[in-house]
Motif scaffolding. Structure first.
Motif, mmCIF file in Angstrom:
data_model
loop_
_atom_site.group_PDB
_atom_site.id
_atom_site.type_symbol
_atom_site.label_atom_id
_atom_site.label_comp_id
_atom_site.label_asym_id
_atom_site.label_seq_id
_atom_site.Cartn_x
_atom_site.Cartn_y
_atom_site.Cartn_z
ATOM 1 N N VAL A 38 0.892 -1.158 0.000
ATOM 2 C CA VAL A 38 0.000 0.000 0.000
ATOM 3 C C VAL A 38 0.930 1.206 0.000
ATOM 4 C CG1 VAL A 38 -1.627 1.318 1.392
ATOM 5 C CG2 VAL A 38 -1.840 -1.162 1.257
ATOM 6 N N ALA A 39 0.878 2.005 -1.058
ATOM 7 C CA ALA A 39 1.722 3.202 -1.103
ATOM 8 C C ALA A 39 0.840 4.390 -1.447
ATOM 9 C CB ALA A 39 2.816 3.038 -2.147
ATOM 10 N N CYS A 40 1.046 5.493 -0.793
ATOM 11 C CA CYS A 40 0.188 6.644 -1.063
ATOM 12 C C CYS A 40 0.567 7.261 -2.406
ATOM 13 C CB CYS A 40 0.278 7.659 0.069
ATOM 14 S SG CYS A 40 1.677 8.778 -0.036
ATOM 15 N N PRO A 41 -0.364 7.951 -3.046
ATOM 16 C CA PRO A 41 -0.075 8.521 -4.368
ATOM 17 C C PRO A 41 0.798 9.780 -4.288
ATOM 18 C CG PRO A 41 -2.299 9.104 -3.688
ATOM 19 C CD PRO A 41 -1.768 8.199 -2.619
ATOM 20 N N THR A 42 1.033 10.254 -3.072
ATOM 21 C CA THR A 42 1.727 11.514 -2.745
ATOM 22 C C THR A 42 0.862 12.726 -3.088
ATOM 23 O OG1 THR A 42 2.955 12.130 -4.734
ATOM 24 C CG2 THR A 42 3.956 10.431 -3.322
ATOM 25 N N CYS A 43 1.168 13.801 -2.384
ATOM 26 C CA CYS A 43 0.504 15.075 -2.661
ATOM 27 C C CYS A 43 1.387 16.177 -2.083
ATOM 28 C CB CYS A 43 -0.897 15.091 -2.032
ATOM 29 S SG CYS A 43 -0.860 15.217 -0.227
ATOM 30 N N GLY A 44 0.846 17.374 -1.985
ATOM 31 C CA GLY A 44 1.644 18.498 -1.508
ATOM 32 C C GLY A 44 2.122 18.354 -0.069
ATOM 33 N N ARG A 45 1.613 17.376 0.650
ATOM 34 C CA ARG A 45 2.050 17.190 2.048
ATOM 35 C C ARG A 45 3.249 16.265 2.161
ATOM 36 N NH1 ARG A 45 -3.335 16.321 2.362
ATOM 37 N NH2 ARG A 45 -4.556 18.092 3.081
ATOM 38 N N LEU A 46 3.681 15.704 1.039
ATOM 39 C CA LEU A 46 4.762 14.715 1.050
ATOM 40 C C LEU A 46 5.962 15.224 1.849
ATOM 41 C CD1 LEU A 46 5.610 11.955 -0.203
ATOM 42 C CD2 LEU A 46 6.650 13.245 -2.059
ATOM 43 N N ASP A 47 6.470 14.382 2.752
ATOM 44 C CA ASP A 47 7.509 14.793 3.683
ATOM 45 C C ASP A 47 8.852 14.115 3.436
ATOM 46 O OD1 ASP A 47 7.293 16.788 5.461
ATOM 47 O OD2 ASP A 47 6.279 15.644 7.035
ATOM 48 N N ILE A 48 9.071 13.663 2.192
ATOM 49 C CA ILE A 48 10.321 12.970 1.860
ATOM 50 C C ILE A 48 10.618 13.149 0.373
ATOM 51 C CG2 ILE A 48 9.035 10.796 1.505
ATOM 52 C CD1 ILE A 48 12.586 10.794 2.834
ATOM 53 N N ASP A 49 11.901 13.269 0.037
ATOM 54 C CA ASP A 49 12.290 13.311 -1.388
ATOM 55 C C ASP A 49 12.330 11.871 -1.909
ATOM 56 O OD1 ASP A 49 12.610 16.015 -1.226
ATOM 57 O OD2 ASP A 49 14.738 15.869 -0.675
ATOM 58 N N ASN A 50 12.306 11.708 -3.197
ATOM 59 C CA ASN A 50 12.485 10.386 -3.848
ATOM 60 C C ASN A 50 11.484 9.339 -3.387
ATOM 61 O OD1 ASN A 50 14.797 11.588 -4.883
ATOM 62 N ND2 ASN A 50 16.046 10.755 -3.223
ATOM 63 N N PHE A 51 10.286 9.732 -3.056
ATOM 64 C CA PHE A 51 9.306 8.765 -2.539
ATOM 65 C C PHE A 51 9.037 7.638 -3.547
ATOM 66 C CE2 PHE A 51 4.955 7.243 -1.865
ATOM 67 C CZ PHE A 51 4.985 6.928 -0.521
ATOM 68 N N VAL A 52 8.814 8.037 -4.814
ATOM 69 C CA VAL A 52 8.484 7.024 -5.829
ATOM 70 C C VAL A 52 9.638 6.039 -5.995
ATOM 71 C CG1 VAL A 52 7.910 6.667 -8.271
ATOM 72 C CG2 VAL A 52 6.878 8.560 -7.016
ATOM 73 N N GLU A 53 10.860 6.560 -6.000
ATOM 74 C CA GLU A 53 12.036 5.683 -6.125
ATOM 75 C C GLU A 53 12.119 4.733 -4.932
ATOM 76 O OE1 GLU A 53 11.962 8.862 -6.705
ATOM 77 O OE2 GLU A 53 13.137 9.361 -8.489
ATOM 78 N N ILE A 54 11.796 5.231 -3.756
ATOM 79 C CA ILE A 54 11.849 4.391 -2.548
ATOM 80 C C ILE A 54 10.848 3.241 -2.668
ATOM 81 C CG2 ILE A 54 11.274 4.351 -0.063
ATOM 82 C CD1 ILE A 54 12.499 7.195 0.110
ATOM 83 N N VAL A 55 9.629 3.554 -3.078
ATOM 84 C CA VAL A 55 8.595 2.511 -3.212
ATOM 85 C C VAL A 55 9.019 1.479 -4.260
ATOM 86 C CG1 VAL A 55 6.199 2.057 -3.870
ATOM 87 C CG2 VAL A 55 6.744 4.090 -2.522
ATOM 88 N N THR A 56 9.465 1.985 -5.425
ATOM 89 C CA THR A 56 9.856 1.093 -6.524
ATOM 90 C C THR A 56 10.994 0.173 -6.097
ATOM 91 O OG1 THR A 56 9.292 2.914 -7.993
ATOM 92 C CG2 THR A 56 10.472 1.072 -8.972
ATOM 93 N N GLU A 57 11.962 0.752 -5.402
ATOM 94 C CA GLU A 57 13.142 -0.027 -5.006
ATOM 95 C C GLU A 57 12.772 -1.075 -3.954
ATOM 96 O OE1 GLU A 57 15.768 -0.268 -6.472
ATOM 97 O OE2 GLU A 57 17.242 -1.094 -5.092
ATOM 98 N N ILE A 58 11.912 -0.706 -3.015
ATOM 99 C CA ILE A 58 11.490 -1.675 -1.993
ATOM 100 C C ILE A 58 10.747 -2.831 -2.661
ATOM 101 C CG2 ILE A 58 9.873 -2.033 -0.058
ATOM 102 C CD1 ILE A 58 10.750 0.720 1.018
ATOM 103 N N GLU A 59 9.842 -2.526 -3.577
ATOM 104 C CA GLU A 59 9.108 -3.591 -4.292
ATOM 105 C C GLU A 59 10.067 -4.497 -5.050
ATOM 106 O OE1 GLU A 59 4.549 -3.049 -5.565
ATOM 107 O OE2 GLU A 59 5.966 -1.990 -6.839
ATOM 108 N N ARG A 60 11.026 -3.888 -5.717
ATOM 109 C CA ARG A 60 11.985 -4.673 -6.502
ATOM 110 C C ARG A 60 12.810 -5.586 -5.601
ATOM 111 N NH1 ARG A 60 16.968 -5.053 -8.134
ATOM 112 N NH2 ARG A 60 17.759 -3.390 -6.801
ATOM 113 N N ARG A 61 13.273 -5.029 -4.495
ATOM 114 C CA ARG A 61 14.153 -5.807 -3.598
ATOM 115 C C ARG A 61 13.401 -6.925 -2.874
ATOM 116 N NH1 ARG A 61 18.458 -2.628 -1.261
ATOM 117 N NH2 ARG A 61 18.733 -4.394 0.164
ATOM 118 N N LEU A 62 12.068 -6.806 -2.777
ATOM 119 C CA LEU A 62 11.298 -7.831 -2.047
ATOM 120 C C LEU A 62 10.498 -8.738 -2.990
ATOM 121 C CD1 LEU A 62 10.075 -5.697 0.985
ATOM 122 C CD2 LEU A 62 11.949 -7.355 0.921
ATOM 123 N N ALA A 63 10.791 -8.644 -4.292
ATOM 124 C CA ALA A 63 10.011 -9.432 -5.269
ATOM 125 C C ALA A 63 10.220 -10.936 -5.088
ATOM 126 C CB ALA A 63 10.392 -9.015 -6.692
#
Ligand code: SF4
Length: 367
Positions: A261-286
């Motif tokens: 479950v990953a949020c779509p992000t919006c103006g409240r996002l509190d971290i850089d590279n969020f999409v990369e983080i999600v993608t990388e976690i999914e890849r590493r746990l495939a």
């Protein structure tokens, strides 16, 4: 779920209340044994439970023997059009299922020979009606490949098998558009109790085809129709398998691997590279087969709530990730280190068997 008879493809039960099985088809030249076996192994790693290979000619039928020898445990299906001899060769090679339309393989004597051989080896037959290759007389009568015409075609093939006292049958009715596919399966589901193999044929590219398949198969599965699925994409077969699993997971019909479950992000996002983080976690746990629910949320608005429903969650605030385990805050990790830390925690959870604490008793897990 619709009540159907149980049919076995090797040790995989199709119908009769069994979990909906995910299958796919190799895209290699079947005579390229090396390439085909490699692709089958890739498909199995992605969670494919039944593998179909095309048998367009004699050389391919011959190659089946070696493929069978190299992947002895894989439920293997030979896809045959018109040539009854290839069906006999496939049975001789030890395949676990035939995909063929008995009305298309010629004289009654030939059909009987194939059906007898399949019955004696307890090998089921899938009748695969395709909107693009319907019998001429049905097209003339119905004008086009309507759902009714497709069902009539299926019933004809079914009748041929029943006349030979063969009932280990699975049926598919594929059209290249969702509405026709859904209508045809619904009609047939009212008429027979054979297990149904669902698919939207020639669905398209990975993007459009996944959406089309998810809608077509999703509507039917949600109604309790469908016992095994194949997602057809102009993409690698392991991609088809991944999409198939996501469809079943979305409907909570099966469980396998990581669900993020990953949020779509919006103006409240509190971290850089969020999409990369999600993608990388999914890849590493495939590689994980166990059902693991993860949440990755960009800020504290919905983060703790989602973390509460996950085995492992992370919520970001001011560039720092708070990791939650089974809903309980565990520790803070700097954004740059979050992928490494989160992946390690996820793998630890699996090793400890401390996952899937959420309350979903209807789910079926495979390993
Ligand atoms: S979790 Fe926060 S950042 Fe993500 S979409 Fe919701 S409000 Fe926006």
């Amino acid at each position: 779920m619709r009540k159907t008879r149980a049919v076995f493809v090797k040790d995989v039960q199709i119908g009769g209340g069994a979990p909906v099985a995910v299958q796919s088809m190799t895209k290699t030249d079947t005579t390229d044994v090396e390439g085909t076996v490699k692709q089958i192994e890739e498909m199995m790693r992605a969670g494919c439970e039944i593998v179909r290979v095309a048998v367009p000619d004699r050389e391919a039928a011959i190659a089946l023997k070696e493929i069978r020898r190299r992947v002895p445990d894989v439920p293997l299906v030979a896809d045959i059009h018109f040539h009854y001899r290839f069906a006999l060769m496939a049975l001789d090679a030890g395949v676990d299922k035939l995909r063929l339309n008995p009305g298309n393989i010629g004289a009654h004597e030939r059909v009987r020979e194939v059906v007898r051989a399949a019955a004696s080896q307890r090998v089921p037959i899938r009748i695969g009606v395709n909107g693009g290759s319907l019998e001429k007389d049905l097209l003339a009568r119905y004008g086009t490949a309507t759902p009714e015409a497709m069902v009539e075609s299926a019933l004809r093939h079914i009748q041929i098998l029943e006349d030979l006292d063969f009932h280990d049958t699975i049926v598919s009715l594929k059209a290249s558009d969702v509405r026709r596919t859904v209508a045809a399966y619904r009609l047939l589901a009212e008429r027979v109790d054979y297990p149904l193999h669902l698919g939207v044929t020639e669905a398209g590219s990975a993007f459009a085809g996944s959406i089309k398949s998810a809608i077509g198969l999703g509507v039917l599965l949600h109604d309790g129709i469908g016992d095994t699925i194949r997602v057809s994409l102009a993409a690698e077969p392991h991609e088809e398998v991944r999409v198939g699993w996501e469809i079943l997971k979305s409907l909570e019909l099966r469980e396998r691997g990581v669900t993020v479950v990953a949020c779509p992000t919006c103006g409240r996002l509190d971290i850089d590279n969020f999409v990369e983080i999600v993608t990388e976690i999914e890849r590493r746990l495939a590689h994980i087969k166990e059902p693991l629910h993860l949440s990755i949320m960009g800020c504290a608005v919905n983060g703790p709530g989602e973390a509460h429903d996950s085995d492992l969650g992370v919520t970001f605030g001011r560039g720092v990730g708070m990791i939650y385990k089974n809903g309980v805050p565990m520790r803070k990790v700097a954004g740059a280190d979050i992928v490494e830390a989160f992946v390690r925690e996820a793998e630890k959870l699996v090793a400890e068997g401390a996952y899937a604490k959420h309350d979903e008793p209807q789910l079926v897990q495979i390993t």
